[in-house]
Design an enzyme around this catalytic site. Structure first.
Site, short mmCIF file in Angstrom:
data_model
loop_
_atom_site.label_atom_id
_atom_site.label_comp_id
_atom_site.label_asym_id
_atom_site.label_seq_id
_atom_site.Cartn_x
_atom_site.Cartn_y
_atom_site.Cartn_z
N HIS A 130 1.66 7.01 2.47
CA HIS A 130 1.11 8.30 2.06
C HIS A 130 1.26 9.37 3.13
O HIS A 130 1.75 9.10 4.23
CB HIS A 130 -0.36 8.14 1.65
CG HIS A 130 -1.25 7.64 2.75
ND1 HIS A 130 -1.76 8.46 3.72
CD2 HIS A 130 -1.71 6.39 3.02
CE1 HIS A 130 -2.50 7.75 4.55
NE2 HIS A 130 -2.49 6.48 4.16
N HIS A 150 0.60 9.04 6.83
CA HIS A 150 1.54 8.30 7.67
C HIS A 150 2.59 9.18 8.33
O HIS A 150 3.33 8.73 9.20
CB HIS A 150 2.24 7.21 6.86
CG HIS A 150 1.35 6.09 6.45
ND1 HIS A 150 1.16 5.74 5.14
CD2 HIS A 150 0.58 5.24 7.17
CE1 HIS A 150 0.32 4.72 5.06
NE2 HIS A 150 -0.05 4.40 6.29
N LYS A 185 0.87 -1.18 0.00
CA LYS A 185 0.00 0.00 0.00
C LYS A 185 0.91 1.23 0.00
O LYS A 185 2.05 1.15 0.43
CB LYS A 185 -0.86 0.02 1.28
CG LYS A 185 -1.90 -1.06 1.39
CD LYS A 185 -3.19 -0.62 0.71
CE LYS A 185 -4.24 -1.72 0.69
NZ LYS A 185 -4.67 -2.11 2.03
N1 ARG Z 1 -1.06 -1.06 10.07
C1 ARG Z 1 -2.13 -0.48 10.81
C2 ARG Z 1 -2.88 0.53 9.96
O1 ARG Z 1 -2.36 1.01 8.99
C3 ARG Z 1 -1.67 0.23 12.06
C4 ARG Z 1 -1.06 -0.67 13.08
C5 ARG Z 1 -1.19 -0.11 14.45
N2 ARG Z 1 -0.54 -0.92 15.44
C6 ARG Z 1 -1.08 -1.97 16.06
N3 ARG Z 1 -0.33 -2.63 16.90
N4 ARG Z 1 -2.31 -2.35 15.83
O2 ARG Z 1 -4.01 0.85 10.28
#
Ligand code: ARG
Length: 566
Positions: A129, A132, A126
């Site tokens: 962007h 982030h 992905k």
């Molecule tokens: N990858 C997830 C997202 O983009 C965020 C992860 C957050 N961390 C976690 N331990 N859940 O939404």
């Protein structure tokens, strides 16, 4: 200025006003302006017990006291104001900076304490962007704050490299994938595949089933699925690393969702043993009604695990692996419920300590001034493009300014990326903000470039004077209000860092750095530094030097380098 408050409290206690040391100490305030002194003791609360008008009490206290290191004690209405001996403050603070340099403001209060900071946590295949930027930069600064105060930090990027969407990716690639195209433009091509597959499977039961099957294959370790997944991951991380290196951000590990999935079976087993899983339409849920939260689905009806399942396993694994004080997740406020559920599940499992370790550091949204940010429909603004544009724009602004920079490219990179970071960090994280080029690159605003420019200005004064190193000295000549205000903001630098840590709020540091820069410019604009009087000149240069050090240290915590000329 550490001991003044203690000695003031001690001396007031001796006057037997019916309050103990602790109470007196806590009543002492820091006035907003220098003309009200450096400390103030309000007497309102004494009126009742002493049966006297508070102004008269204040006057009486002011007359009776004399304290070493305090130049003047006077009352204004019900306040007793204390003016410290400024020379003593100059000597204490400036000599400490001269002596400690890049270590000024550091502490060893965190000695032996471990903190885990998870930040950025982007999703594989992905786009990385602009949204982030928040987790990435805020998380990095929280890490820096802890390290500055002597804590041991484990910086983790919990990459999103697992879950049903990888079933989609694999199925899509098998249908339409073109390796050459992907190698040429990995993220966009993978995104195209993803978007196309999602669209075409909307009313195509067979496609949906295929994607589920492919994720199942991945979970079972089937070779083709695993190889494709690993490849998606490798090319994505290569793309992401370019951004991290532009931002100058490093991690201790990239233990993401796939890594964590190995710890899931044990967690699920434990949930089962503790009778916490209830079946509902074939799925397994944890009931959280006793926490006033909606139920959480840990196993989907097709048997695969969910996002929260991996987080339960991760929190337990982190707890066992590192002896943690806090397990910090820098994640947007949209996931507030998710982390509430995570904490609740851990508590229900009987892991109160693990649950308490979990700290969700939330933040608001970033939006572009005239664009909506959406990942789904292809209007994606890549962070890398934003950073490059920041460098480009900064370069052209700097070109137009009168300067004799040796390495314009390098300076534009530091100032440009610094501008993006500074804007990100300057407001309290929970607020939404609008990404606005004019605002963040305004050299006269409350911006990164303004701080960079102030630093370069200080360095240029020192260069001009031919004096760039200083030894400890006896400060006796500094004499303006502006100088005194500046010294007080230098003095409170460490307190700001500690406060930022306690609130997990980088803006406290960014604001302190801004205050120092603004106070230095007030000195610069009102006071001649290069005066004829040699001693005064040397002291003013030393103050300039100390300011440059503290700005550099502060920017360093914010993950921003400095430039010597601008
Ligand atoms: N990858 C997830 C997202 O983009 C965020 C992860 C957050 N961390 C976690 N331990 N859940 O939404």
């Amino acid at each position: 200025m550490k001991n003044y408050k203690e000695s003031i409290a001690k001396e007031i206690e001796k006057l037997d006003i019916g309050l103990d040391y602790e109470k007196i100490y806590n009543l002492i305030e820091l006035p907003k302006t220098n003309d009200m002194g450096d400390f103030a003791f309000p007497c309102f609360s004494l009126a009742k017990t002493m049966r006297k008008n508070p102004s008269l009490i204040a006057e009486d206290i002011a007359n009776k006291l004399s304290i070493e290191g305090i130049d003047k004690i006077e009352n204004v209405n019900a306040y007793v104001n204390f003016f410290v001996d400024r020379k003593e403050v100059y000597n204490q603070v400036l000599n400490e900076i001269i002596e400690k340099k890049q270590d000024y403001g550091k502490s060893d209060m965190g000695n032996g304490i471990n903190e885990l900071v998870e930040f950025s946590s982007v999703n594989i295949a992905k786009p990385f962007h602009i949204g982030h930027i928040r987790s990435t930069v805020i998380g990095d600064v929280i890490r820096n704050i802890y390290e500055y105060l002597g804590y041991n930090v484990i910086a983790t990027n919990y990459i999103g490299d697992y879950g049903t969407q990888f079933g989609v990716m694999i199925a899509a690639y098998k249908l339409w994938g073109d390796k050459e195209k992907i190698d040429a433009d990995p993220i966009n091509e993978l995104l195209n595949l993803y978007v196309r597959y999602t669209r075409e499977s909307e009313d195509n039961e067979e496609y949906q089933e295929r994607a589920r099957q492919e994720f199942k294959n991945l979970e079972d370790g089937e070779e083709e699925a695993t190889t494709l997944w690993q490849w998606f991951k490798d090319i994505s991380l290569r793309e992401f690393d370019r951004v991290y290196s532009m931002l100058d951000i490093k991690y201790d590990n990239y233990n993401g969702e796939a890594y964590s999935s190995q710890f899931m079976p044990a967690a699920i087993e434990e949930l089962k043993e503790k009778n916490l899983l209830v079946e509902s339409d074939g799925a397994l849920m944890v009931d959280l009604s006793d926490y006033d939260l909606p139920p959480s689905m840990l196993i989907k009806s097709n048997g695969s695990s969910a996002y929260i399942t991996r987080d339960v396993a991760t929190a337990l694994h982190r707890h066992e692996t590192y002896d943690l004080d806090k397990n910090i997740y820098v994640v947007g406020s949209q996931q507030k419920l998710h982390f509430q559920q995570l904490k609740a599940i851990l508590s229900k499992m009987g892991h109160k300590d693990v649950s308490e370790e979990v700290n969700h550091v939330q933040f608001g949204m970033v939006s572009l001034k005239d664009q909506v940010l959406s990942t789904r429909r292809g209007h994606v603004v890549f962070l890398e493009d934003v950073l490059n544009k920041a460098i480009e724009k900064t370069r052209s602004i700097m070109e137009d300014r009168d300067n004799d920079l040796e390495d314009l490219d390098q300076a534009a990179k530091i100032v440009g990326i610094g501008a993006v970071k500074f804007q990100e960090l300057y407001n309290s994280r929970i607020k939404d903000y609008i990404f606005d080029w004019d605002e963040l690159l305004n050299f006269e605003g409350e911006t990164g470039p303004y701080v960079h420019y102030t630093y370069a200005r200080a360095k240029s004064v020192l260069r001009k004077a031919g004096k760039e190193e200083f030894e400890k000295m006896d400060f006796s000549e500094l004499n303006t209000e502006e100088e005194y205000s500046l010294i007080k903001s230098l003095e409170s630098f460490q307190q700001a860092i500690i406060q930022a840590m306690n609130r997990l709020e980088p803006a406290v540091v960014a604001r302190k750095v801004m205050e120092i820069a603004q106070n230095f410019n007030k000195v610069y604009n009102s006071t001649q530094i290069l005066v004829d009087d040699e001693k005064l000149k040397e002291e003013r240069l030393a103050l300039t030097y100390a300011t440059s050090i503290v700005i550099k240290n502060g920017l360093g915590i914010l993950g921003i380098k400095t430039v010597e000329q601008m």
